[in-house]
Write a protein that holds these residues in place. Structure first.
Motif, PDB file in Angstrom:
ATOM      1  N   ASN A  14     -14.455 -38.536  31.326  1.00 58.08           N
ATOM      2  CA  ASN A  14     -13.254 -38.093  31.175  1.00 58.08           C
ATOM      3  C   ASN A  14     -12.290 -36.543  32.096  1.00 58.08           C
ATOM      4  O   ASN A  14     -12.096 -35.306  31.055  1.00 58.08           O
ATOM      5  CB  ASN A  14     -12.994 -37.406  29.454  1.00 58.08           C
ATOM      6  N   VAL A  15     -12.767 -36.381  33.518  1.00 63.49           N
ATOM      7  CA  VAL A  15     -12.339 -35.623  34.079  1.00 63.49           C
ATOM      8  C   VAL A  15     -10.854 -35.551  34.093  1.00 63.49           C
ATOM      9  O   VAL A  15      -9.967 -36.994  35.077  1.00 63.49           O
ATOM     10  CB  VAL A  15     -12.428 -35.397  35.775  1.00 63.49           C
ATOM     11  N   ASP A  16      -9.942 -35.561  33.500  1.00 69.88           N
ATOM     12  CA  ASP A  16      -8.136 -35.177  33.450  1.00 69.88           C
ATOM     13  C   ASP A  16      -7.554 -34.108  34.240  1.00 69.88           C
ATOM     14  O   ASP A  16      -8.241 -33.870  35.882  1.00 69.88           O
ATOM     15  CB  ASP A  16      -8.357 -34.664  32.124  1.00 69.88           C
ATOM     16  N   ASP A  41     -10.654 -25.765  38.001  1.00 71.86           N
ATOM     17  CA  ASP A  41     -11.008 -25.095  36.532  1.00 71.86           C
ATOM     18  C   ASP A  41     -12.171 -25.879  36.221  1.00 71.86           C
ATOM     19  O   ASP A  41     -13.194 -25.789  35.137  1.00 71.86           O
ATOM     20  CB  ASP A  41      -9.732 -25.769  35.630  1.00 71.86           C
ATOM     21  N   ILE A  42     -12.999 -27.410  36.853  1.00 73.78           N
ATOM     22  CA  ILE A  42     -14.337 -28.221  36.663  1.00 73.78           C
ATOM     23  C   ILE A  42     -14.859 -27.239  37.462  1.00 73.78           C
ATOM     24  O   ILE A  42     -16.234 -27.349  36.945  1.00 73.78           O
ATOM     25  CB  ILE A  42     -13.578 -29.623  36.620  1.00 73.78           C
ATOM     26  N   ASP A  59     -17.797 -40.229  36.246  1.00 74.10           N
ATOM     27  CA  ASP A  59     -18.710 -41.643  34.823  1.00 74.10           C
ATOM     28  C   ASP A  59     -16.991 -41.991  34.892  1.00 74.10           C
ATOM     29  O   ASP A  59     -16.170 -42.513  35.375  1.00 74.10           O
ATOM     30  CB  ASP A  59     -19.031 -40.922  34.214  1.00 74.10           C
ATOM     31  N   LYS A  60     -17.064 -41.954  33.598  1.00 78.48           N
ATOM     32  CA  LYS A  60     -15.565 -42.923  32.226  1.00 78.48           C
ATOM     33  C   LYS A  60     -14.564 -41.734  33.124  1.00 78.48           C
ATOM     34  O   LYS A  60     -14.504 -40.769  32.444  1.00 78.48           O
ATOM     35  CB  LYS A  60     -15.910 -43.207  31.323  1.00 78.48           C
ATOM     36  N   CYS A  64      -7.951 -39.814  33.329  1.00 77.38           N
ATOM     37  CA  CYS A  64      -7.069 -39.196  32.438  1.00 77.38           C
ATOM     38  C   CYS A  64      -6.305 -38.808  32.154  1.00 77.38           C
ATOM     39  O   CYS A  64      -6.053 -37.095  33.193  1.00 77.38           O
ATOM     40  CB  CYS A  64      -7.829 -39.253  31.823  1.00 77.38           C
ATOM     41  N   GLY A  65      -5.332 -37.897  31.218  1.00 78.72           N
ATOM     42  CA  GLY A  65      -3.952 -36.947  30.729  1.00 78.72           C
ATOM     43  C   GLY A  65      -2.769 -37.808  31.625  1.00 78.72           C
ATOM     44  O   GLY A  65      -2.306 -38.685  31.682  1.00 78.72           O
TER      45      GLY A  65
END
Length: 162
Positions: A14-16, A41-42, A59-60, A64-65
């Motif tokens: 979920n890296v948005d 930011d990550i 990963d999965k 997103c976002g």
């Protein structure tokens, strides 16, 4: 460009798009400017360490976002040659292709590749080789039309060349 080769930056699920390129920088559409804030930011050190050709593995649900095109633009402008993930958010996937950023879904590779590994991706065959560990994975090869869009540096250029 039928392959990518570089050092891996590894991220989880979920890296948005807000951590790929934080909303506070969306007042710019300049790829070079967006690149200077990519992933900050990550991963504060990403932009200081990434080199042309490097690869992001996640990963999965990568990307997103929000549906902003700024996210794949920032990644590509930072010099990343390919993103490998278990799965991509659908809009990010399409935006990446539209701007000519090669992405490949391969759950086995996402699990079997670590940060700092040297990896090579053959876009014609979909073969992902982890040079560091001596392992290979079979990802999805890019269809010919997608390779042409990527080679043209994006959909607009591809259409203009036709």
């Amino acid at each position: 460009m039928n392959n990518a080769k570089g050092i891996v930056f590894k991220y989880g699920d979920n890296v948005d798009t807000d951590v790929i390129i934080p909303a506070r920088y969306l007042n710019s559409s300049d790829p070079a400017e967006l690149a200077t804030h990519c992933m900050e930011d990550i991963d504060k050190n990403f932009i200081k360490q990434v080199k042309k050709g490097d690869i992001i593995v996640a990963d999965k649900n990568f990307g997103c976002g929000s549906s902003r095109e700024h996210a794949p633009i920032a990644i590509k402008a930072a010099g990343v040659s390919c993103v490998i993930a278990e799965t991509f958010a659908r809009i990010f996937y399409r935006n990446a292709i539209n701007i000519g950023l090669p992405i490949i879904e391969c759950p086995e590779a996402a699990k079997g590749i670590s940060a700092g590994d040297e990896v090579e991706v053959n876009f014609d065959t979909g073969i992902i080789t982890n040079i560091t560990k001596g392992t290979t994975f079979k990802g999805q090869a890019f269809p010919e039309f997608m390779q042409k869009i990527i080679a043209s540096e994006g959909l607009i250029n591809y259409i203009n060349r036709k």
